[in-house]
Design a protein around this motif. Structure first.
Motif, PDB file in Angstrom:
ATOM      1  N   VAL A 400       0.026  -0.863  -0.091  1.00  0.00           N
ATOM      2  CA  VAL A 400       0.108  -0.218  -0.462  1.00  0.00           C
ATOM      3  C   VAL A 400       0.826   1.706   0.121  1.00  0.00           C
ATOM      4  CG1 VAL A 400      -1.686  -0.815   1.422  1.00  0.00           C
ATOM      5  CG2 VAL A 400      -0.127   0.258   2.537  1.00  0.00           C
ATOM      6  N   GLU A 401       2.326   1.356  -0.376  1.00  0.00           N
ATOM      7  CA  GLU A 401       3.164   2.294  -0.339  1.00  0.00           C
ATOM      8  C   GLU A 401       3.095   3.140  -1.134  1.00  0.00           C
ATOM      9  OE1 GLU A 401       8.019   3.808  -1.087  1.00  0.00           O
ATOM     10  OE2 GLU A 401       7.267   0.742  -0.601  1.00  0.00           O
ATOM     11  N   PRO A 402       2.409   4.316  -1.378  1.00  0.00           N
ATOM     12  CA  PRO A 402       2.502   5.784  -2.101  1.00  0.00           C
ATOM     13  C   PRO A 402       3.486   5.313  -3.470  1.00  0.00           C
ATOM     14  CG  PRO A 402       1.840   6.499  -0.318  1.00  0.00           C
ATOM     15  CD  PRO A 402       2.991   5.029   0.135  1.00  0.00           C
ATOM     16  N   LYS A 583       3.109   7.108  10.751  1.00  0.00           N
ATOM     17  CA  LYS A 583       3.609   6.400   9.754  1.00  0.00           C
ATOM     18  C   LYS A 583       3.516   5.892   8.108  1.00  0.00           C
ATOM     19  CE  LYS A 583       2.119   1.204  10.661  1.00  0.00           C
ATOM     20  NZ  LYS A 583       1.481  -0.152  11.230  1.00  0.00           N
ATOM     21  N   ASP A 584       2.417   6.329   8.158  1.00  0.00           N
ATOM     22  CA  ASP A 584       3.207   6.205   6.142  1.00  0.00           C
ATOM     23  C   ASP A 584       1.994   7.153   5.950  1.00  0.00           C
ATOM     24  OD1 ASP A 584      -0.311   6.262   6.291  1.00  0.00           O
ATOM     25  OD2 ASP A 584       0.209   3.615   6.437  1.00  0.00           O
ATOM     26  N   LEU A 585       2.175   7.807   4.599  1.00  0.00           N
ATOM     27  CA  LEU A 585       1.246   8.337   3.790  1.00  0.00           C
ATOM     28  C   LEU A 585      -0.257   8.929   3.019  1.00  0.00           C
ATOM     29  CD1 LEU A 585       4.908   9.864   1.830  1.00  0.00           C
ATOM     30  CD2 LEU A 585       3.576  10.863   4.700  1.00  0.00           C
ATOM     31  N   SER A 588      -5.547   8.408   5.583  1.00  0.00           N
ATOM     32  CA  SER A 588      -5.441   8.144   6.986  1.00  0.00           C
ATOM     33  C   SER A 588      -4.678   8.755   7.834  1.00  0.00           C
ATOM     34  CB  SER A 588      -5.435   6.671   7.973  1.00  0.00           C
ATOM     35  OG  SER A 588      -6.639   5.377   6.776  1.00  0.00           O
ATOM     36  N   ALA A 589      -3.399   8.867   7.610  1.00  0.00           N
ATOM     37  CA  ALA A 589      -2.675   9.797   7.908  1.00  0.00           C
ATOM     38  C   ALA A 589      -2.993  10.932   7.860  1.00  0.00           C
ATOM     39  CB  ALA A 589      -1.414   9.599   7.586  1.00  0.00           C
ATOM     40  N   ARG A 590      -3.575  10.774   6.975  1.00  0.00           N
ATOM     41  CA  ARG A 590      -3.684  12.769   6.447  1.00  0.00           C
ATOM     42  C   ARG A 590      -4.971  13.352   7.507  1.00  0.00           C
ATOM     43  NH1 ARG A 590      -2.521  16.663   3.687  1.00  0.00           N
ATOM     44  NH2 ARG A 590      -4.650  17.371   3.529  1.00  0.00           N
ATOM     45  N   GLU A 591      -5.966  12.460   7.904  1.00  0.00           N
ATOM     46  CA  GLU A 591      -6.562  12.333   9.298  1.00  0.00           C
ATOM     47  C   GLU A 591      -6.423  13.157  10.842  1.00  0.00           C
ATOM     48  OE1 GLU A 591      -9.684   9.471   9.055  1.00  0.00           O
ATOM     49  OE2 GLU A 591     -10.322   9.558   7.970  1.00  0.00           O
ATOM     50  N   GLN A 592      -5.066  12.243  11.000  1.00  0.00           N
ATOM     51  CA  GLN A 592      -4.375  12.859  11.980  1.00  0.00           C
ATOM     52  C   GLN A 592      -3.859  14.619  11.712  1.00  0.00           C
ATOM     53  OE1 GLN A 592      -1.929   8.572  11.654  1.00  0.00           O
ATOM     54  NE2 GLN A 592      -1.630  10.545  13.198  1.00  0.00           N
ATOM     55  N   ARG A 633       5.121  18.501   3.396  1.00  0.00           N
ATOM     56  CA  ARG A 633       5.605  19.969   3.367  1.00  0.00           C
ATOM     57  C   ARG A 633       4.304  20.452   2.227  1.00  0.00           C
ATOM     58  NH1 ARG A 633      11.209  19.853   1.971  1.00  0.00           N
ATOM     59  NH2 ARG A 633      12.301  20.357   3.736  1.00  0.00           N
ATOM     60  N   ARG A 634       4.122  18.878   1.710  1.00  0.00           N
ATOM     61  CA  ARG A 634       2.444  19.332   0.342  1.00  0.00           C
ATOM     62  C   ARG A 634       1.534  19.724   1.263  1.00  0.00           C
ATOM     63  NH1 ARG A 634       1.684  15.334  -3.875  1.00  0.00           N
ATOM     64  NH2 ARG A 634       0.363  16.734  -4.184  1.00  0.00           N
ATOM     65  N   TRP A 635       1.316  18.541   2.581  1.00  0.00           N
ATOM     66  CA  TRP A 635       0.589  18.258   3.574  1.00  0.00           C
ATOM     67  C   TRP A 635      -0.268  19.901   4.205  1.00  0.00           C
ATOM     68  CZ3 TRP A 635      -0.091  13.732   7.029  1.00  0.00           C
ATOM     69  CH2 TRP A 635       0.028  12.381   5.611  1.00  0.00           C
TER      70      TRP A 635
END
Length: 708
Positions: A400-402, A583-585, A588-592, A633-635
């Motif tokens: 599932v790695e981007p 943990k990953d990109l 779900s990580a963006r929700e955090q 950084r794009r986040w």
């Protein structure tokens, strides 16, 4: 020594006498099924290993408190054996199997032929007769995809390699069970070509009949007007027993009928509480006792001899791992799967648990397999049930790695004006949040932090839904349902006042439900909630050990993310510095990250700080670390929404220690938890988050994703 102790101690003798009574045996079995799994779970090995050891300890080779030939134990163990295969069929996703059934059947044939050839060769090499060789081959041919819940927790369950591998279980298990029936016929000297043709015909007729009848009757029962869950549960049990007995009438083992019944019921029984009850009864009682019975059958002297003569266990372990790996490699290359998908297929096909143990147990009872083979099967089970899920967890992360992580550094450096430099915007839609309230001392804090997450912008406002739950039977036992309802209404009145004080849209909910965790989840579903926020509560290790955890119950049934909040007695206004371990990109990580931004965006005081902490593999080179920082950084949105964003990379291992160290300079940590469950098997999956939260000195929020 033990016999002398029993003779010298009347108390010990009376205990032994009680344990040999049917009621005493059942009480001891239930106690072992209840106490051993949570105790043995700390070792990191599957629960069933502890149950097997408990059987050895309580059996004739040690304390002699349980006898493997006791009537009570025999009955419950037989039910456990058919229940085990029933749940295997119940857990197979037929819709996904039908989507790629051609490839599933092909890889199933490869696994079966390869397993039969490997096991047969091992048996012949060690001088076993034809019938045991057939059975050893069928044992290696089967597999139980223990890692599937891990795959599901990462959202990769629809990957074709996963579906093909899990779907192949249908063919391998059915074919191996048919081989078992043939082997038993050979062992009883009742086998001939005519008998074989009759057996195949009877099995085919029985399989078609049992599936067709169950599906026809099941549609009328499960999808009709019957809504009594207890009757549905009893109907499913009756179907299981009738199908198992019908299989014996057809000339095959009862576990074949149980497996087919599971497949048929799976196609008509909707997801819900009834299905969970069916799985729960087997996983909590019958299946653990089946494993305990297997432990009772182990003879320590024979086990010692098998360790001394380790050729068979070693060959079977090496054979099953190699066979499954070669078949996965051949199929993966033929279907043009990538390396991660091939490893995934290998890890899912490696564990030998359900059908393998049931087949070995029946072959041993029929006198076709000796004690050394049974010991070797148990050794193979322990190794593969431990190694398989470990490989699954590692391969699914790579799967599932981007895609951006696989880009070359040259592409990244040349692409200075591409869309990859465009920052992401924070999701601005308003949220509906259900907040169960039970403790007046934490009510203010929970509602306050929930109010900070509601807003979707200047003109958009979410909705806060305080929920008071009352369990009628529990409150009646405590002395008064009316008083409990009045107390719940009082808490809701206080919640409404807090909502007005916070200037957020608030609507209070009162629910009477016998299932507290299920009531929370159903209320969130009925209200179309985006989040379900609950307090962490006071840790009670004894209660959690015996009866489970409310948070786990909610996470198993909720349709939306569950946010567990522990404010650690800190005022909301002091939460200015937020640590977000990534943990990953993934989404779900963006929700955090977005939850952290919502918390800080709603404050009117000084500017806050958000630290994005990513703990990466120490083997990553410099260019890969640069790519990770670039993506993070794009986040950062165009409008920082009242927060300074800091990106921090650290090298593993020691993830928990590094997060705890970084948290010392922060007021709040937002974590993500991946809940995993292996339905139908007493095998838990690990979750580091719970252990990490217990050592944090600051406030914490844990986002737990739903299982479905």
């Amino acid at each position: 020594m033990l016999h002398q102790l029993a003779a010298a101690s009347p108390g010990f003798t009376s205990l032994s006498h009680l344990a040999h009574q049917p009621l005493g045996s059942m009480a001891l079995l239930v106690a072992l099924a209840m106490l051993v799994p949570p105790l043995f779970r700390r070792t990191g090995l599957p629960d069933l290993v502890g149950l097997l050891l408990a059987g050895v300890l309580m059996g004739p080779s040690a304390l002699n408190l349980l006898q493997p030939d006791g009537e009570t134990l025999q009955l419950v163990s037989d039910i456990g054996a058919i229940y085990l295969l029933f749940i295997v069929g119940l857990e197979i996703d037929l819709d996904e199997f039908n989507r790629v059934r051609s490839r599933s059947l092909k890889i199933g044939v490869l696994h079966f032929v390869g397993g039969m050839a490997t096991g047969g060769a091992i048996g012949l090499l060690l001088g076993y007769p034809l019938v045991p060789c057939l059975l050893i081959g069928s044992l290696i041919a089967t597999h139980t995809p223990l890692g599937y819940p891990i795959v599901r927790s990462y959202g990769a369950q629809r990957d074709e390699a996963v579906v093909v591998s899990v779907g192949s279980t249908i063919l391998t298990d059915i074919a191996s069970l048919v081989v078992l029936a043939i082997a038993i016929g050979l062992g009883r000297h009742s086998f001939s070509l005519t008998n074989l043709a009759g057996l195949i015909a009877s099995v085919a007729i029985f399989a078609v009949a049992v599936v067709a009848i169950i599906r026809k009757v099941g549609r009328r029962i499960f999808r009709g007007s019957v809504n009594d869950e207890s009757r549905i549960f009893l109907t499913i049990l009756l179907i299981l027993f009738i199908a198992s007995l019908g299989a014996e009438l057809a000339g095959v083992e009862k576990i074949v009928g149980a497996f087919l019944a599971g497949l048929a019921v799976n196609s008509v029984l909707p997801e819900g509480k009834s299905k969970q009850q069916v799985i729960l009864v087997g996983a909590a009682l019958f299946i653990p006792i089946f494993f305990i019975h297997l432990g009772l059958l182990l003879d320590l002297s024979s086990l010692k001899n098998s360790i001394t003569h380790f050729q068979l266990p070693l060959l079977m372990v090496i054979g099953v791992i190699s066979c499954k790996g070669i078949v996965s490699l051949i199929a993966g290359r033929a279907f043009r799967y990538n390396g991660n998908q091939i490893v995934m297929m290998w890890s899912l096909a490696m564990p030998q648990v359900a059908a393998t143990l049931a087949t070995a147990f029946i072959g041993y009872e029929a006198g076709l397999l000796d004690q050394s083979v049974l010991n070797a099967v148990l050794a193979m089970m322990v190794v593969t049930a431990t190694l398989g899920p470990i490989l699954t967890a590692r391969s699914v992360r790579q799967l599932v790695e981007p895609k951006w992580t696989r880009r070359s550094s040259k592409e990244l450096s040349d692409d200075t004006s591409s869309d990859d430099d465009t920052p992401f915007d924070v999701v601005s839609r308003p949220l509906t949040i259900v907040v169960p309230i039970a403790n007046p001392s934490t009510e203010q804090g929970l509602l306050s932090i929930a109010s900070r997450l509601l807003s979707g912008g200047a003109e958009l406002q979410g909705q806060l839904l305080p929920l008071a739950l009352v369990c009628p039977s529990l409150e009646e036992a405590r002395g008064g349902l009316n008083r409990a309802v009045a107390s719940a209404r009082e808490r809701l009145s206080q919640a409404a006042a807090i909502g007005r004080q916070l200037q957020v849209k608030t609507r209070c909910l009162l629910r009477l439900d016998e299932d507290i965790a299920g009531g929370m989840s159903r209320s969130a579903l009925e209200q179309g909630a985006d989040l379900l926020m609950i307090g962490a509560g006071r840790p009670d290790k004894v209660r959690r050990w015996f009866f489970g955890d409310l948070v786990d119950g909610v996470c198993r049934t909720a349709h939306c993310p569950v946010v567990v909040v522990n404010l650690a007695d800190r005022p909301i206004e002091t939460l200015q510095r937020i640590l977000v371990p990534i943990k990953d990109l993934s989404a779900s990580a963006r929700e955090q990250f977005e939850l952290a931004q919502r918390i800080l965006a709603s404050q009117s005081s000084e500017q806050g700080l958000i630290t994005l902490l990513h703990i990466c593999d120490p083997r990553l080179n410099r260019s890969e670390r640069i790519r990770i920082k670039h993506e993070l950084r794009r986040w950062q949105p165009r409008n920082s929404m009242g927060a300074v964003i800091r990106i921090q990379l650290a090298s593993g291992p020691g993830v928990e220690a590094k997060i705890e160290l970084s948290s010392r300079d922060h007021d709040l940590v937002i974590l993500r938890s991946q809940r995993r469950q292996v339905a139908g098997l007493p095998i838990p999956a690990s979750d580091r988050t719970s252990n990490l939260v217990s050592v944090l000195n600051c406030a914490s929020m844990v986002i737990s994703e739903p299982l479905t």
